[in-house]
Design a protein around this motif. Structure first.
Motif, PDB file in Angstrom:
ATOM      1  N   GLU A   3       0.820  -1.211   0.000  1.00 52.47           N
ATOM      2  CA  GLU A   3       0.000   0.000   0.000  1.00 52.47           C
ATOM      3  C   GLU A   3       0.855   1.264   0.000  1.00 52.47           C
ATOM      4  OE1 GLU A   3      -3.965   1.535   2.316  1.00 52.47           O
ATOM      5  OE2 GLU A   3      -2.524   0.346   3.435  1.00 52.47           O
ATOM      6  N   ILE A  46      -6.285  -0.192  -8.501  1.00 51.02           N
ATOM      7  CA  ILE A  46      -5.406  -0.918  -7.589  1.00 51.02           C
ATOM      8  C   ILE A  46      -5.836  -0.681  -6.142  1.00 51.02           C
ATOM      9  CG2 ILE A  46      -3.022  -1.151  -6.785  1.00 51.02           C
ATOM     10  CD1 ILE A  46      -3.571  -2.229  -9.647  1.00 51.02           C
ATOM     11  N   LYS A  47      -6.136   0.544  -5.799  1.00 51.61           N
ATOM     12  CA  LYS A  47      -6.582   0.860  -4.432  1.00 51.61           C
ATOM     13  C   LYS A  47      -7.900   0.165  -4.107  1.00 51.61           C
ATOM     14  CE  LYS A  47      -4.383   5.383  -4.007  1.00 51.61           C
ATOM     15  NZ  LYS A  47      -4.609   6.841  -3.910  1.00 51.61           N
ATOM     16  N   HIS A  49      -9.142  -2.628  -5.291  1.00 49.62           N
ATOM     17  CA  HIS A  49      -9.089  -4.085  -5.242  1.00 49.62           C
ATOM     18  C   HIS A  49      -7.883  -4.616  -4.468  1.00 49.62           C
ATOM     19  CE1 HIS A  49     -12.476  -4.273  -7.918  1.00 49.62           C
ATOM     20  NE2 HIS A  49     -11.883  -3.364  -8.674  1.00 49.62           N
ATOM     21  N   HIS A  50      -7.287  -3.754  -3.679  1.00 52.21           N
ATOM     22  CA  HIS A  50      -6.113  -4.126  -2.888  1.00 52.21           C
ATOM     23  C   HIS A  50      -6.546  -4.909  -1.649  1.00 52.21           C
ATOM     24  CE1 HIS A  50      -2.711  -3.204  -0.080  1.00 52.21           C
ATOM     25  NE2 HIS A  50      -2.070  -3.656  -1.131  1.00 52.21           N
ATOM     26  N   VAL A  59      -3.368  -7.556  -5.165  1.00 48.69           N
ATOM     27  CA  VAL A  59      -4.451  -6.914  -5.897  1.00 48.69           C
ATOM     28  C   VAL A  59      -5.267  -8.051  -6.502  1.00 48.69           C
ATOM     29  CG1 VAL A  59      -5.074  -5.399  -7.802  1.00 48.69           C
ATOM     30  CG2 VAL A  59      -3.075  -4.881  -6.394  1.00 48.69           C
ATOM     31  N   THR A  61      -7.857  -9.747  -8.837  1.00 53.73           N
ATOM     32  CA  THR A  61      -8.513  -9.519 -10.135  1.00 53.73           C
ATOM     33  C   THR A  61      -9.403 -10.687 -10.553  1.00 53.73           C
ATOM     34  OG1 THR A  61      -6.611 -10.428 -11.338  1.00 53.73           O
ATOM     35  CG2 THR A  61      -6.649  -8.041 -10.969  1.00 53.73           C
TER      36      THR A  61
END
Length: 89
Positions: A3, A46-47, A49-50, A59, A61
């Motif tokens: 992060e 990215i934020k 689904h982090h 992350v 997906t």
């Protein structure tokens, strides 16, 4: 993906090489060979689904529709962010 690195980039490029069954004893490596897939994710994706629930921050997906980030469509996101128009004569 830690992060603390989110401020270091605007887009993250993810490349799936799809080199086939490299370590399989039952199949030749060429059997699973597929074209390379390139995904361009904005930092906002990215934020969103982090997952930092373990020491390996990831992350996620899987089960997401990420086609709009694939190959040329993904690179277009960068071009739009930079104000670069599609080349024409």
């Amino acid at each position: 993906m830690k992060e603390k690195s989110f401020e270091a980039f605007d887009f993250l490029i993810l490349v799936f090489m799809n080199i086939g069954y490299f370590n399989s004893k039952n199949k030749t490596s060429h059997e699973g060979l597929q074209s390379v897939e390139i995904y361009t994710f904005p930092v906002s994706f990215i934020k969103q689904h982090h997952d930092k629930s373990s020491s390996w921050e990831k992350v996620m997906t899987r089960k997401l529709n990420i086609e709009k980030y694939k190959n040329e469509q993904g690179f277009e996101l960068i071009a739009k962010a930079l104000g670069i128009k599609y080349p024409s004569k």
